[in-house]
Scaffold this active site. Structure first.
Site, PDB file in Angstrom:
ATOM      1  N   HIS A 135       0.836  -1.203   0.000  1.00 16.28           N
ATOM      2  CA  HIS A 135       0.000   0.000   0.000  1.00 16.28           C
ATOM      3  C   HIS A 135       0.874   1.257   0.000  1.00 16.28           C
ATOM      4  O   HIS A 135       0.595   2.228  -0.705  1.00 16.28           O
ATOM      5  CB  HIS A 135      -0.873   0.053   1.257  1.00 16.28           C
ATOM      6  N   GLU A 166      -0.632  -3.711  -9.092  1.00 18.05           N
ATOM      7  CA  GLU A 166      -0.697  -4.842 -10.034  1.00 18.05           C
ATOM      8  C   GLU A 166      -0.923  -6.156  -9.294  1.00 18.05           C
ATOM      9  O   GLU A 166      -1.238  -7.166  -9.899  1.00 18.05           O
ATOM     10  CB  GLU A 166       0.598  -4.917 -10.860  1.00 18.05           C
ATOM     11  N   LYS A 167      -0.730  -6.134  -7.981  1.00 23.83           N
ATOM     12  CA  LYS A 167      -1.007  -7.325  -7.164  1.00 23.83           C
ATOM     13  C   LYS A 167      -2.409  -7.863  -7.466  1.00 23.83           C
ATOM     14  O   LYS A 167      -2.619  -9.058  -7.583  1.00 23.83           O
ATOM     15  CB  LYS A 167      -0.866  -6.949  -5.692  1.00 23.83           C
ATOM     16  N   ASP A 168      -3.370  -6.942  -7.564  1.00 22.33           N
ATOM     17  CA  ASP A 168      -4.742  -7.320  -7.926  1.00 22.33           C
ATOM     18  C   ASP A 168      -4.912  -6.976  -9.402  1.00 22.33           C
ATOM     19  O   ASP A 168      -5.578  -6.007  -9.759  1.00 22.33           O
ATOM     20  CB  ASP A 168      -5.732  -6.573  -7.032  1.00 22.33           C
ATOM     21  N   GLN A 176      -8.363  -6.674 -10.983  1.00 25.05           N
ATOM     22  CA  GLN A 176      -9.028  -5.467 -10.472  1.00 25.05           C
ATOM     23  C   GLN A 176      -8.496  -4.221 -11.195  1.00 25.05           C
ATOM     24  O   GLN A 176      -9.265  -3.331 -11.574  1.00 25.05           O
ATOM     25  CB  GLN A 176      -8.792  -5.341  -8.973  1.00 25.05           C
ATOM     26  N   LEU A 199       3.111  -9.083  -0.820  1.00 28.32           N
ATOM     27  CA  LEU A 199       2.524  -8.600   0.427  1.00 28.32           C
ATOM     28  C   LEU A 199       1.012  -8.517   0.272  1.00 28.32           C
ATOM     29  O   LEU A 199       0.494  -8.139  -0.773  1.00 28.32           O
ATOM     30  CB  LEU A 199       3.082  -7.221   0.776  1.00 28.32           C
ATOM     31  N   SER A 235      -2.655  -7.965   3.032  1.00 26.28           N
ATOM     32  CA  SER A 235      -3.174  -7.876   4.401  1.00 26.28           C
ATOM     33  C   SER A 235      -3.564  -9.266   4.901  1.00 26.28           C
ATOM     34  O   SER A 235      -3.515  -9.551   6.096  1.00 26.28           O
ATOM     35  CB  SER A 235      -4.391  -6.951   4.454  1.00 26.28           C
TER      36      SER A 235
HETATM   37  P1  AMP Z   1      -6.460  -3.658  -0.495  1.00 28.60           P
HETATM   38  O1  AMP Z   1      -6.279  -2.912   0.780  1.00 28.60           O
HETATM   39  O2  AMP Z   1      -6.074  -5.103  -0.416  1.00 28.60           O
HETATM   40  O3  AMP Z   1      -7.825  -3.424  -1.116  1.00 28.60           O
HETATM   41  O4  AMP Z   1      -5.423  -3.029  -1.515  1.00 28.60           O
HETATM   42  C1  AMP Z   1      -5.434  -1.655  -1.801  1.00 28.60           C
HETATM   43  C2  AMP Z   1      -4.519  -1.397  -2.955  1.00 28.60           C
HETATM   44  O5  AMP Z   1      -3.192  -1.802  -2.635  1.00 28.60           O
HETATM   45  C3  AMP Z   1      -4.926  -2.172  -4.223  1.00 28.60           C
HETATM   46  O6  AMP Z   1      -4.769  -1.330  -5.354  1.00 28.60           O
HETATM   47  C4  AMP Z   1      -3.948  -3.304  -4.224  1.00 28.60           C
HETATM   48  O7  AMP Z   1      -3.700  -3.825  -5.519  1.00 28.60           O
HETATM   49  C5  AMP Z   1      -2.706  -2.642  -3.663  1.00 28.60           C
HETATM   50  N1  AMP Z   1      -1.790  -3.644  -3.129  1.00 28.60           N
HETATM   51  C6  AMP Z   1      -2.058  -4.599  -2.220  1.00 28.60           C
HETATM   52  N2  AMP Z   1      -0.983  -5.381  -2.016  1.00 28.60           N
HETATM   53  C7  AMP Z   1      -0.001  -4.911  -2.822  1.00 28.60           C
HETATM   54  C8  AMP Z   1       1.339  -5.300  -3.086  1.00 28.60           C
HETATM   55  N3  AMP Z   1       1.918  -6.332  -2.471  1.00 28.60           N
HETATM   56  N4  AMP Z   1       2.056  -4.584  -3.985  1.00 28.60           N
HETATM   57  C9  AMP Z   1       1.481  -3.531  -4.630  1.00 28.60           C
HETATM   58  N5  AMP Z   1       0.221  -3.110  -4.420  1.00 28.60           N
HETATM   59  C10 AMP Z   1      -0.518  -3.795  -3.539  1.00 28.60           C
END
Ligand code: AMP
Length: 290
Positions: free
Chosen positions: A38, A149-151, A154, A185, A187
């Site tokens: 994040h 890009e992790k998601d 999405q 990484l 959550s």
């Molecule tokens: P989330 O809190 O899981 O909804 O993620 C919020 C944003 O952080 C989304 O755009 C995710 O793709 C991004 N994100 C989560 N994990 C990573 C990661 N390991 N590397 C890069 N971006 C991430």
């Protein structure tokens, strides 16, 4: 100074102030329990916009029935501390009631991009995710919005939506941040026991195996998928159950046949009760191609 705001009208007012001063606005939507992944988005936003808004909202409508909405990690105080250190101006922490008023019933149809892969494994997920992203973008009205890009699916759905619905925002994709062992990484990694963590490493190992096979000249997408699946089975001793290990066209997310167009290896599976996803670009080294 970081400002925590929980109402839509106050966020709009704070952003209007910044706009009056001619400042550009960058936006990073998150569900909190922040980690370096994040924070990499936050830093990209700080580099490219004058004012950075981060939202923390665990969005109930993107969790399929039986998923971990109730147990999803919520650590707002720790999140705020991380964000103040990173120079964020506004953290938007709405309640569910603030985002979805009584009687709310209209949502975004994310279209064909959302049907396969995560969309199939998590019914309703992308409808919920696209709807909340559209709503948050309409509240914040940023110039730029940053997604990981992790998601990957999405990111593709949101990019398509911003274009198709004329949201007036530029979607910026940011690279995946991994830990020292190569695990992306997330959550949700907090759910993993030490043993499950070691199984989870089979996912990045599978992506690496596909990349290495491609470099050795294996251009057949189905063969690369088989390599990913056998790598997961071997590296996790059969403990990770795969939802999919696929080679897809990088833009349409349709299964790729051969690797002559930009492609992505995408993978999802369960280590114990925890569902993990990962992906990487697959680019054959072509002579004369940079
Ligand atoms: P989330 O809190 O899981 O909804 O993620 C919020 C944003 O952080 C989304 O755009 C995710 O793709 C991004 N994100 C989560 N994990 C990573 C990661 N390991 N590397 C890069 N971006 C991430």
């Amino acid at each position: 100074m970081i400002e925590r705001i929980s109402s839509k009208s106050e966020v709009r007012a704070a952003i209007a102030e910044a706009r009056k001063e001619g400042k550009t606005v960058g936006f990073v939507p998150t569900m909190g329990a922040l980690h370096e992944g994040h924070l990499s988005l936050v830093r990209a936003a700080c580099d490219r916009a004058d004012v950075v808004v981060v939202s923390i909202f665990v969005n109930p409508t993107q969790f399929a029935p039986g998923e971990d909405f109730e147990n999803y990690p919520r650590e707002v105080d720790a999140d705020l501390a991380l964000l103040s250190a990173d120079g964020v101006e506004i953290v938007f922490t709405p309640s569910v009631g603030e985002m979805y008023g009584a009687g709310a019933q209209v949502s975004v149809d994310p279209g064909p991009l959302a049907m396969r892969w995560e969309g199939e494994a998590r019914p309703g997920h992308f409808g919920g995710a696209a709807t909340i992203v559209a709503k948050l973008i309409n509240v914040v009205r940023p110039d730029l919005a940053f997604f990981g890009e992790k998601d990957y699916q999405q990111l593709r759905v949101v990019t398509r939506m911003a274009d198709d619905l004329d949201l007036g925002v530029r979607i910026v994709g940011c690279p995946i941040v991994r830990d020292h062992s190569g695990l992306a990484l997330s959550s949700r990694n907090a759910y993993l026991s030490a043993e499950e963590y070691s199984w989870a490493l089979a996912l990045p190992a599978a992506l690496q195996a596909a990349t290495a096979a491609l470099r050795r000249g294996e251009w057949d997408a189905r063969a690369l998928e088989a390599i990913m699946a056998t790598t997961v089975a071997r590296e996790s001793g059969g403990a990770v159950t795969l939802d999919y290990a696929a080679v897809v066209h990088a833009v349409t997310l349709e299964p790729a046949s051969t690797l002559d167009a930009p492609a992505r290896a995408i993978i999802a599976g369960r280590a114990g009760a925890t569902r993990l996803i990962d992906n990487c670009a697959l680019e054959p080294a072509l002579p004369g191609r940079d």
